[in-house]
Scaffold this active site. Sequence first.
Site, mmCIF file in Angstrom:
data_model
loop_
_atom_site.group_PDB
_atom_site.id
_atom_site.type_symbol
_atom_site.label_atom_id
_atom_site.label_comp_id
_atom_site.label_asym_id
_atom_site.label_seq_id
_atom_site.Cartn_x
_atom_site.Cartn_y
_atom_site.Cartn_z
ATOM 1 N N LEU A 34 -77.031 -24.973 53.923
ATOM 2 C CA LEU A 34 -77.237 -25.252 52.581
ATOM 3 C C LEU A 34 -77.833 -24.254 51.685
ATOM 4 O O LEU A 34 -77.819 -24.537 50.267
ATOM 5 C CB LEU A 34 -78.150 -26.446 52.552
ATOM 6 C CG LEU A 34 -77.803 -27.770 53.250
ATOM 7 C CD1 LEU A 34 -78.549 -28.126 54.610
ATOM 8 C CD2 LEU A 34 -77.915 -29.170 52.245
ATOM 9 N N ALA A 35 -78.326 -23.178 52.205
ATOM 10 C CA ALA A 35 -78.670 -22.188 51.444
ATOM 11 C C ALA A 35 -77.981 -21.769 50.339
ATOM 12 O O ALA A 35 -76.830 -21.416 50.672
ATOM 13 C CB ALA A 35 -79.597 -21.128 52.255
ATOM 14 N N THR A 90 -76.012 -14.330 47.492
ATOM 15 C CA THR A 90 -76.451 -15.483 48.449
ATOM 16 C C THR A 90 -75.078 -16.361 48.881
ATOM 17 O O THR A 90 -74.979 -16.504 49.872
ATOM 18 C CB THR A 90 -77.534 -16.274 47.717
ATOM 19 O OG1 THR A 90 -78.644 -15.513 47.669
ATOM 20 C CG2 THR A 90 -77.658 -17.512 48.635
ATOM 21 N N THR A 136 -69.836 -28.392 47.124
ATOM 22 C CA THR A 136 -69.917 -29.010 45.862
ATOM 23 C C THR A 136 -68.526 -29.454 45.324
ATOM 24 O O THR A 136 -67.652 -28.851 45.508
ATOM 25 C CB THR A 136 -70.599 -28.182 44.809
ATOM 26 O OG1 THR A 136 -70.683 -28.917 43.456
ATOM 27 C CG2 THR A 136 -70.150 -26.929 44.636
ATOM 28 N N ASP A 137 -68.664 -30.472 44.383
ATOM 29 C CA ASP A 137 -67.295 -30.955 43.782
ATOM 30 C C ASP A 137 -67.066 -29.954 42.620
ATOM 31 O O ASP A 137 -65.898 -30.093 42.225
ATOM 32 C CB ASP A 137 -67.408 -32.555 43.267
ATOM 33 C CG ASP A 137 -68.160 -32.688 42.456
ATOM 34 O OD1 ASP A 137 -69.120 -31.504 42.050
ATOM 35 O OD2 ASP A 137 -68.400 -33.654 41.747
ATOM 36 N N GLU A 138 -67.876 -29.272 42.290
ATOM 37 C CA GLU A 138 -67.620 -28.103 41.172
ATOM 38 C C GLU A 138 -66.539 -27.275 41.656
ATOM 39 O O GLU A 138 -65.779 -26.730 40.537
ATOM 40 C CB GLU A 138 -69.042 -27.507 40.731
ATOM 41 C CG GLU A 138 -69.947 -28.848 40.323
ATOM 42 C CD GLU A 138 -71.088 -28.241 39.610
ATOM 43 O OE1 GLU A 138 -71.032 -27.050 38.975
ATOM 44 O OE2 GLU A 138 -72.263 -28.979 39.718
ATOM 45 N N TYR A 151 -71.303 -20.296 39.355
ATOM 46 C CA TYR A 151 -71.854 -21.021 40.279
ATOM 47 C C TYR A 151 -70.638 -21.349 41.078
ATOM 48 O O TYR A 151 -70.492 -21.327 42.260
ATOM 49 C CB TYR A 151 -72.675 -22.176 39.954
ATOM 50 C CG TYR A 151 -72.883 -23.237 41.125
ATOM 51 C CD1 TYR A 151 -73.861 -22.763 42.101
ATOM 52 C CD2 TYR A 151 -72.645 -24.524 40.647
ATOM 53 C CE1 TYR A 151 -73.875 -23.876 43.163
ATOM 54 C CE2 TYR A 151 -72.869 -25.474 41.731
ATOM 55 C CZ TYR A 151 -73.581 -24.983 43.052
ATOM 56 O OH TYR A 151 -73.653 -26.110 43.705
ATOM 57 N N SER A 195 -68.553 -18.995 43.013
ATOM 58 C CA SER A 195 -69.287 -18.515 44.105
ATOM 59 C C SER A 195 -69.250 -19.594 45.546
ATOM 60 O O SER A 195 -68.840 -19.153 46.423
ATOM 61 C CB SER A 195 -70.673 -18.317 43.959
ATOM 62 O OG SER A 195 -71.473 -19.194 43.649
ATOM 63 N N LYS A 196 -69.136 -20.793 44.936
ATOM 64 C CA LYS A 196 -69.261 -22.020 46.047
ATOM 65 C C LYS A 196 -67.794 -21.986 46.361
ATOM 66 O O LYS A 196 -67.429 -22.265 47.905
ATOM 67 C CB LYS A 196 -69.486 -23.284 45.540
ATOM 68 C CG LYS A 196 -71.145 -23.348 45.337
ATOM 69 C CD LYS A 196 -72.164 -23.036 46.606
ATOM 70 C CE LYS A 196 -72.039 -24.372 47.474
ATOM 71 N NZ LYS A 196 -72.904 -24.125 48.745
ATOM 72 N N LYS A 216 -83.094 -29.130 36.771
ATOM 73 C CA LYS A 216 -81.920 -29.988 36.816
ATOM 74 C C LYS A 216 -81.985 -31.097 35.992
ATOM 75 O O LYS A 216 -83.182 -31.477 35.557
ATOM 76 C CB LYS A 216 -81.409 -30.233 38.399
ATOM 77 C CG LYS A 216 -81.442 -29.267 39.205
ATOM 78 C CD LYS A 216 -80.073 -28.439 38.984
ATOM 79 C CE LYS A 216 -79.857 -27.136 39.890
ATOM 80 N NZ LYS A 216 -79.967 -27.177 41.231
ATOM 81 N N ARG A 268 -71.226 -36.941 34.693
ATOM 82 C CA ARG A 268 -71.325 -36.468 36.108
ATOM 83 C C ARG A 268 -71.501 -37.850 36.870
ATOM 84 O O ARG A 268 -71.607 -38.916 36.344
ATOM 85 C CB ARG A 268 -72.956 -35.820 36.068
ATOM 86 C CG ARG A 268 -72.779 -34.516 35.418
ATOM 87 C CD ARG A 268 -71.838 -33.562 36.070
ATOM 88 N NE ARG A 268 -71.893 -32.214 35.269
ATOM 89 C CZ ARG A 268 -70.965 -31.774 34.538
ATOM 90 N NH1 ARG A 268 -70.082 -32.669 34.045
ATOM 91 N NH2 ARG A 268 -71.031 -30.468 33.984
#
Length: 353
Positions: free
Chosen positions: A86-87, A105, A134-136, A159, A162-163, A198, A223
């Site tokens: 999860l990091a 990271t 993530t769903d993003e 973000y 990167s995911k 957030k 969201r």
Amino acid sequence: MEDFQKRILVTGGAGFIGSHVVRLLVNEYPHYLIVNFDRLTYAGNLENLRDVDQKDNYRFVKGDIVNAADVQAAFESYDITDVIHLAAESHVDRSIEGPMDFVMTNVVGTVNLLQHAKEKWNGEEGHIFHHVSTDEVYGSLGEEGLFREDTPYDPRSPYSASKASSDHFVSAYHHTYGLLVKMSNCSNNYGSHHFPEKLIPLMIHNILNNKPLPVYGKGENVRDWLWVEDHAKAIVAIFHKGRIGESYNVGGLNEWTNIELVRFLCQLMDRKLGRSVGESEKLISYVTDRKGHDLRYAIDATKLQNELGWTPSITFEEGLEKTVDWYLANNEWVDKVTSGTYQTYYTNMYENR
Ligand code: NAD
Ligand code: TYD
């Protein structure tokens, strides 16, 4: 150590979702050793785990997933059998200000972990690498439709880029080297121990302190919110019973525009704080929109429901009330986690927006 049936490295276990995953595993799986591996960035706080950190099956290692020596030492010291990863750097606004930490990271760190897992397990059966995403990564929806597991990737913020990259590397390690991977892509989480940068914890904190509530743009972005403890249960279910090499979407069919959500929170807080109806809403302040702001996220979690029988355990109204109650009872937690450099960051990001 060999007494433990599994020795699971949970990366990012001191963060918001990671701490809920660690708590669930430590409490419900006493025959597993849970090794929380975390760099303790601004978002990671050992306060989050005070209730379980004395248990026999919990260990903490301060380390950086980007650093090969740190990862190697943790794998060897605890003879790690599985990873739940999860990091991450997790905040979109920060990724817009400075993408490089996200590349390091989220991308380099993930590949470093994959490489060590591959070398350590060397093709041996039974070792799982579960990547939490993530769903993003799927991009932004229009008014209609839901993200499914086969929706093409279309990340649009640093973000989510990167995911998405990390997801592709996880998949590549499965296809190329046969690493036994599982992936989950979840919608927006909310709940206790959520760092107050957030949307939901920031709004709760600002309502409580009579500070402006910064709503980006017109507040029309949508969201799909899920209670963090339901996400933690989904991760543990997928880790145990999900199919190898597959990804699972996690979400609760719970879409809200930001402005509807902020208004709802204001009403809830008025009631909790004994304020007159409509008082907190006066704090709403429309501010400059986020750059490249994704319009709508919404998840189709049918695969997870059909294959593993997972469903959210509580409604949004129940979850939000529990969350507000937690923040009201744990004001000193917010002070602790936001001490240090956070105030300068907050002033630059929000008060000068
Ligand atoms: P968070 O920012 O609260 O926590 C991240 C944790 O990772 C912190 O404890 C931090 O110290 C640690 N960390 C950061 N960089 C590290 C490094 N280089 N080495 C070791 N540890 C490091 O994040 P979160 O909201 O709990 O998200 C956890 C995961 O779930 C992330 O991978 C995120 O992409 C994913 N996710 C989050 C959401 C959400 O709504 N928050 C939704 C879907 C998926
Ligand atoms: P956030 O909690 O940052 O999650 P994400 O960007 O990963 O979805 O933001 C949720 C939504 O709330 C998003 O549309 C941006 C918006 N938002 C605000 O309007 N004001 C704020 O102060 C924050 C932090 C977010």
